[in-house]
Design a protein around this motif. Structure first.
Motif, short mmCIF file in Angstrom:
data_model
loop_
_atom_site.label_atom_id
_atom_site.label_comp_id
_atom_site.label_asym_id
_atom_site.label_seq_id
_atom_site.Cartn_x
_atom_site.Cartn_y
_atom_site.Cartn_z
N UNK A 55 0.87 -1.18 0.00
CA UNK A 55 0.00 0.00 0.00
C UNK A 55 0.90 1.22 0.00
N UNK A 56 0.63 2.14 -0.93
CA UNK A 56 1.42 3.37 -1.04
C UNK A 56 0.51 4.55 -0.71
N UNK A 57 0.94 5.36 0.26
CA UNK A 57 0.21 6.56 0.65
C UNK A 57 1.05 7.76 0.23
N UNK A 58 0.47 8.63 -0.61
CA UNK A 58 1.15 9.82 -1.10
C UNK A 58 0.53 11.06 -0.48
N UNK A 59 1.36 12.03 -0.10
CA UNK A 59 0.85 13.30 0.40
C UNK A 59 1.82 14.42 0.03
N UNK A 60 1.27 15.62 -0.04
CA UNK A 60 2.09 16.81 -0.28
C UNK A 60 1.92 17.70 0.93
N UNK A 61 3.03 18.09 1.55
CA UNK A 61 2.97 18.91 2.76
C UNK A 61 3.91 20.10 2.65
N UNK A 62 3.81 20.99 3.62
CA UNK A 62 4.67 22.18 3.71
C UNK A 62 4.63 23.01 2.45
N UNK A 63 3.45 23.16 1.83
CA UNK A 63 3.33 23.88 0.56
C UNK A 63 3.37 25.38 0.80
N UNK A 64 4.45 26.02 0.33
CA UNK A 64 4.61 27.48 0.46
C UNK A 64 5.33 27.99 -0.77
N UNK A 65 4.84 29.09 -1.32
CA UNK A 65 5.49 29.75 -2.46
C UNK A 65 5.81 28.75 -3.57
N UNK A 66 4.85 27.91 -3.91
CA UNK A 66 4.95 26.93 -5.00
C UNK A 66 5.95 25.81 -4.75
N UNK A 68 7.04 22.41 -1.94
CA UNK A 68 6.60 21.57 -0.84
C UNK A 68 7.34 20.26 -0.84
N UNK A 69 6.82 19.31 -0.07
CA UNK A 69 7.44 17.99 0.06
C UNK A 69 6.43 16.92 -0.32
N UNK A 70 6.81 16.09 -1.27
CA UNK A 70 6.01 14.93 -1.64
C UNK A 70 6.50 13.75 -0.80
N UNK A 71 5.60 13.18 -0.01
CA UNK A 71 5.95 12.05 0.85
C UNK A 71 5.24 10.81 0.33
N UNK A 72 5.97 9.71 0.25
CA UNK A 72 5.38 8.43 -0.13
C UNK A 72 5.74 7.42 0.96
N UNK A 73 4.71 6.80 1.54
CA UNK A 73 4.92 5.76 2.53
C UNK A 73 4.56 4.43 1.88
N UNK A 74 5.54 3.54 1.79
CA UNK A 74 5.38 2.22 1.19
C UNK A 74 5.21 1.21 2.33
N UNK A 75 4.05 0.55 2.39
CA UNK A 75 3.78 -0.39 3.47
C UNK A 75 3.48 -1.77 2.91
N UNK A 76 4.42 -2.71 3.07
CA UNK A 76 4.12 -4.08 2.65
C UNK A 76 2.91 -4.60 3.42
N UNK A 77 2.02 -5.31 2.73
CA UNK A 77 0.77 -5.76 3.34
C UNK A 77 0.94 -7.04 4.16
N UNK A 78 2.03 -7.75 3.98
CA UNK A 78 2.28 -8.97 4.76
C UNK A 78 3.55 -8.80 5.58
N UNK A 79 3.57 -9.43 6.75
CA UNK A 79 4.76 -9.37 7.61
C UNK A 79 5.93 -10.06 6.93
N UNK A 80 7.14 -9.57 7.24
CA UNK A 80 8.34 -10.20 6.74
C UNK A 80 8.76 -9.74 5.35
#
Length: 192
Positions: A55-66, A68-80
């Protein structure tokens, strides 16, 4: 029940209903309560998708004067399961693995390199002579500084592969497109 007792219960019920209505208005963007200490910042634009065991969660934060930061969190769905280093060559090492990758095109431009908030470790893979750089099992958060190059459409391109030393690997994902629109108010992801 006497009439006076009934009137008192009815008044209490009306007061309780009025308080519930005020609370609902405040929670839904109505007039805030008088004791609210400032307004909360608007939430960062966010979207997510799941493909091939991650599962990949994307977000854009700290947006100022055009910018910001693009963050991607990659979460494997199964342990290990682990992800491969962002520095892994595009075709892996001796064909094994694919890099964790995030890029942008269109109205967004990268303003630096993709960074991961996890330590790289090397593993040995049977049949591969060189060590393979991976992140520890579990989620990996990456960040990419970005800037708007005017208003318009933009695309985030995501790539990754996840593997387990016990269960093998999932099919790699390459250049998975996630669309967004950049305006004067900042970027907003299209509905999935």
């Amino acid at each position: 029940m006497t009439i006076s007792l009934y009137v008192r219960h009815a008044r209490k019920a009306r007061v309780a209903a009025a308080l519930l209505c005020l609370a609902a208005l405040s929670a839904c963007g109505g007039q805030p309560a008088a004791d609210t200490a400032g307004s909360a910042p608007s939430p960062a634009p966010t979207t997510r998708f799941s493909e091939n065991g991650v599962t990949v969660t994307l977000s854009v934060s700290d947006w100022k004067a055009s910018e910001g930061t693009l963050t991607a969190v990659f979460t494997p769905e199964a342990k290990g399961f682990h992800l491969y280093s962002t520095d892994l060559p595009a075709t892996g090492i001796e064909g094994v693995g694919r890099p964790t990758a995030v890029g942008v095109t269109g109205a967004l431009k990268a303003e630096g390199r993709l960074k991961a908030a996890a330590e790289v470790r090397s593993i040995s893979v049977p049949g591969v002579d060189a060590p393979v750089p991976v992140y520890p099992d579990g989620p990996v958060t990456t960040t990419l500084p970005v800037r708007a190059d005017g208003n318009g459409d933009a695309t985030v391109l995501v790539g990754y592969a996840s593997c387990s030393t016990r269960d093998g690997c999932t099919i790699p994902v390459s250049d998975r497109a996630v669309r967004l629109r950049v305006t004067g108010d900042g970027p907003a992801f299209e509905a999935p």
